[in-house]
Design a protein around this motif. Structure first.
Motif, short mmCIF file in Angstrom:
data_model
loop_
_atom_site.label_atom_id
_atom_site.label_comp_id
_atom_site.label_asym_id
_atom_site.label_seq_id
_atom_site.Cartn_x
_atom_site.Cartn_y
_atom_site.Cartn_z
N MET A 88 -65.40 1.65 87.96
CA MET A 88 -65.12 3.06 87.71
C MET A 88 -64.57 3.68 89.00
SD MET A 88 -67.69 6.01 86.39
CE MET A 88 -67.64 5.50 84.71
N LYS A 89 -63.49 4.38 88.88
CA LYS A 89 -62.89 5.03 90.03
C LYS A 89 -63.69 6.27 90.39
CE LYS A 89 -58.38 3.37 88.80
NZ LYS A 89 -57.39 3.54 87.80
N LYS A 90 -63.65 6.62 91.68
CA LYS A 90 -64.44 7.76 92.15
C LYS A 90 -64.08 9.05 91.43
CE LYS A 90 -65.83 6.09 96.58
NZ LYS A 90 -66.49 6.52 97.74
N HIS A 91 -62.80 9.28 91.15
CA HIS A 91 -62.42 10.53 90.50
C HIS A 91 -62.93 10.60 89.06
CE1 HIS A 91 -59.03 7.93 89.32
NE2 HIS A 91 -58.98 8.67 88.23
N ASP A 92 -63.31 9.47 88.50
CA ASP A 92 -63.87 9.45 87.15
C ASP A 92 -65.37 9.76 87.13
OD1 ASP A 92 -61.43 8.78 86.07
OD2 ASP A 92 -61.83 6.63 86.09
N ASP A 93 -66.03 9.67 88.28
CA ASP A 93 -67.48 9.86 88.33
C ASP A 93 -67.90 11.25 87.84
OD1 ASP A 93 -67.78 7.30 89.26
OD2 ASP A 93 -68.19 7.87 91.33
N ALA A 125 -70.35 14.57 83.70
CA ALA A 125 -70.24 15.74 82.83
C ALA A 125 -70.38 15.33 81.36
CB ALA A 125 -68.90 16.45 83.06
N ARG A 126 -69.74 14.23 80.98
CA ARG A 126 -69.85 13.76 79.60
C ARG A 126 -71.28 13.34 79.29
NH1 ARG A 126 -65.07 11.21 80.95
NH2 ARG A 126 -66.07 9.17 81.00
N ALA A 147 -76.32 14.19 76.65
CA ALA A 147 -77.78 14.28 76.75
C ALA A 147 -78.28 15.62 76.22
CB ALA A 147 -78.22 14.08 78.20
N GLN A 148 -77.55 16.71 76.50
CA GLN A 148 -77.95 18.03 76.01
C GLN A 148 -77.86 18.11 74.50
OE1 GLN A 148 -79.27 20.65 77.90
NE2 GLN A 148 -79.79 21.27 75.83
N LYS A 169 -80.19 4.58 81.69
CA LYS A 169 -78.89 3.94 81.86
C LYS A 169 -77.96 4.80 82.71
CE LYS A 169 -79.07 1.26 77.62
NZ LYS A 169 -78.56 1.09 76.27
N VAL A 170 -77.99 6.12 82.47
CA VAL A 170 -77.16 7.03 83.26
C VAL A 170 -77.58 7.00 84.72
CG1 VAL A 170 -76.61 9.47 83.67
CG2 VAL A 170 -76.55 8.56 81.35
N GLN A 171 -78.89 7.07 84.96
CA GLN A 171 -79.38 7.04 86.34
C GLN A 171 -79.00 5.74 87.03
OE1 GLN A 171 -80.57 9.64 87.91
NE2 GLN A 171 -80.35 10.80 86.01
N LYS A 172 -79.09 4.61 86.32
CA LYS A 172 -78.70 3.33 86.90
C LYS A 172 -77.21 3.32 87.22
CE LYS A 172 -78.78 -1.68 86.16
NZ LYS A 172 -77.84 -1.83 87.23
N LYS A 173 -76.39 3.84 86.30
CA LYS A 173 -74.95 3.89 86.52
C LYS A 173 -74.63 4.75 87.73
CE LYS A 173 -70.69 3.11 85.30
NZ LYS A 173 -70.11 1.80 85.42
N LEU A 174 -75.32 5.88 87.86
CA LEU A 174 -75.08 6.76 89.00
C LEU A 174 -75.52 6.10 90.30
CD1 LEU A 174 -76.14 10.22 87.55
CD2 LEU A 174 -73.83 9.39 88.00
#
Length: 57
Positions: free
Chosen positions: A1-6, A11-12, A17-18, A45-50
């Motif tokens: 994943m490219k940095k600008h996609d992070d 946000a997605r 999640a909301q 999964k999100v936390q791991k990805k981050l």
């Protein structure tokens, strides 16, 4: 994943999640247990990805 996609990815995930959390709050208590587990799994999964993103960076 490219940095600008992070930022877009986060946000997605936040939006998803909301939406899921709002839906969980409207369900019956019986469904709440299984959906809470799903929400928890997604959050992990999100936390791991981050954390992977940060360590790659």
């Amino acid at each position: 994943m490219k940095k600008h996609d992070d930022a877009a990815f986060v946000a997605r995930c936040d939006e998803s999640a909301q939406i899921l959390e709002d839906w969980i709050n409207r369900t019956t208590s019986e469904d709440h247990i299984s959906l809470s587990k799903l929400y928890s799994d997604i959050n992990k999964k999100v936390q791991k990805k981050l954390s992977d993103s940060v360590s790659d960076g």
